[in-house]
Enzyme design. Structure first.
Site, PDB file in Angstrom:
ATOM      1  N   LEU A 226      73.057  10.810  67.575  1.00  0.00           N
ATOM      2  CA  LEU A 226      73.647  10.773  66.240  1.00  0.00           C
ATOM      3  C   LEU A 226      74.886   9.879  66.173  1.00  0.00           C
ATOM      4  O   LEU A 226      75.830  10.048  66.936  1.00  0.00           O
ATOM      5  CB  LEU A 226      74.008  12.192  65.790  1.00  0.00           C
ATOM      6  CG  LEU A 226      74.534  12.341  64.362  1.00  0.00           C
ATOM      7  CD1 LEU A 226      73.485  11.926  63.342  1.00  0.00           C
ATOM      8  CD2 LEU A 226      74.978  13.783  64.106  1.00  0.00           C
ATOM      9  N   ASP A 227      74.865   8.930  65.215  1.00  0.00           N
ATOM     10  CA  ASP A 227      76.001   8.039  64.942  1.00  0.00           C
ATOM     11  C   ASP A 227      76.464   7.268  66.168  1.00  0.00           C
ATOM     12  O   ASP A 227      77.645   6.918  66.292  1.00  0.00           O
ATOM     13  CB  ASP A 227      77.182   8.829  64.356  1.00  0.00           C
ATOM     14  CG  ASP A 227      76.879   9.362  62.960  1.00  0.00           C
ATOM     15  OD1 ASP A 227      76.111   8.708  62.233  1.00  0.00           O
ATOM     16  OD2 ASP A 227      77.408  10.431  62.604  1.00  0.00           O
ATOM     17  N   ALA A 228      75.546   6.989  67.085  1.00  0.00           N
ATOM     18  CA  ALA A 228      75.920   6.270  68.303  1.00  0.00           C
ATOM     19  C   ALA A 228      75.073   5.028  68.518  1.00  0.00           C
ATOM     20  O   ALA A 228      75.036   4.480  69.620  1.00  0.00           O
ATOM     21  CB  ALA A 228      75.804   7.192  69.513  1.00  0.00           C
TER      22      ALA A 228
END
Length: 283
Positions: A226-228
């Site tokens: 997530l969000d990486a």
């Protein structure tokens, strides 16, 4: 025939002259070239725009010759795209409208050279915007119990409309590997750059309480972490003790829509190459 060619491969002498020579030998003319060498990984990256006589060579023949003559000797990862072919872009949204309005306004003015076959949401709140821009709107509710069924419906729509890229314009649901694996490096998300330091439902409130001096936003490709995912574009603005939480939110939303639109533009203009969970961005 107007093409954009993206290349990455281990760095070695002669790549540029060999590629430009190949284009010349096949009746092409290089009108733009940019390249970068990552010294740490010894990788070479290049973007070329070329024009070919459509009566002399087809895209299929060009790709076949490129694969035969260049791929093996240089261990190249490459793609050749037609610049006149518009990407088909799906917009996923929830309840926030600022990114959606911004992208649709840019699309309407001709700034984003794409087709938008539909807008999809897990809520009905923004259906009126789709009607304003005369774009089909699909409402697919998502809950813990219906997540798999919802993603099956989403995939059905995406394939039916032959979507090339998905933009999460503040779509407040986690996209799973079921869709990510179908669209690797073709799903773009936007988030505030506080993450993960200010994760949660109210990051601007948390940032305000900590007395931060800058706030920011990041557009990136979506991965299972997530969000990486690989970062495409970022920007920041300053804030002070005199700004309220409302000011933080307003400034943050301005950044979100600007940074997302920049990331989308870079992607549709074929100016990004993803490598080792980061991007090389050509300007």
């Amino acid at each position: 025939m107007k093409t954009t060619i993206l290349i990455n491969c281990p760095d070695q002498s002669g790549i540029i002259s060999t590629v430009t020579g190949f284009i010349h030998d096949n009746g092409g003319n290089v009108i733009y070239i940019d390249q970068h060498v990552d010294k740490q990984s010894n990788m070479f990256f290049m973007r070329l725009e070329s024009d070919f006589d459509a009566d002399t060579i087809t895209l299929a023949n060009l790709k076949a010759l490129f694969k035969k003559d260049l791929e093996g000797p240089y261990q190249m990862n490459w793609n050749i795209y037609l610049r006149d072919v518009k990407l088909k872009m799906a917009l996923f949204v929830s309840k926030y409208n600022h990114c959606l309005y911004d992208l649709l306004s840019r699309f309407n003015s001709g700034e984003l050279n794409v087709e938008i076959p539909f807008i999809l949401s897990n809520h009905k709140d923004l259906e009126y915007i789709a009607k304003q821009f005369n774009i089909p709107f699909y409402h697919i509710p998502v809950s813990k119990e219906t997540k798999e069924e919802a993603e099956n419906k989403q995939l059905e729509l995406l394939k039916k409309h032959q979507i090339d890229v998905i933009i999460l314009a503040r779509y407040m649901q986690i996209v799973t590997s079921k869709i990510i694996n179908e669209y690797p490096n073709n799903i773009i998300n936007i988030h505030h750059s506080f993450l993960p330091a200010f994760a949660g439902a109210k990051p601007y409130h948390a940032a305000y309480k900590r007395g931060v001096k800058i706030i920011g936003a990041t557009s990136h490709y979506v991965t299972e972490e997530l969000d990486a995912g690989p970062i495409i574009e970022q920007d920041v603005t300053t804030v002070t003790h005199s700004h309220s939480i409302g000011d933080f939110i307003s400034k943050g939303r301005d950044l979100e829509k600007i940074v997302l639109s920049r990331g989308v533009k870079l992607h549709i203009d074929r100016k990004t190459i993803v490598y080792n969970n980061k991007t090389v961005i050509f300007t």
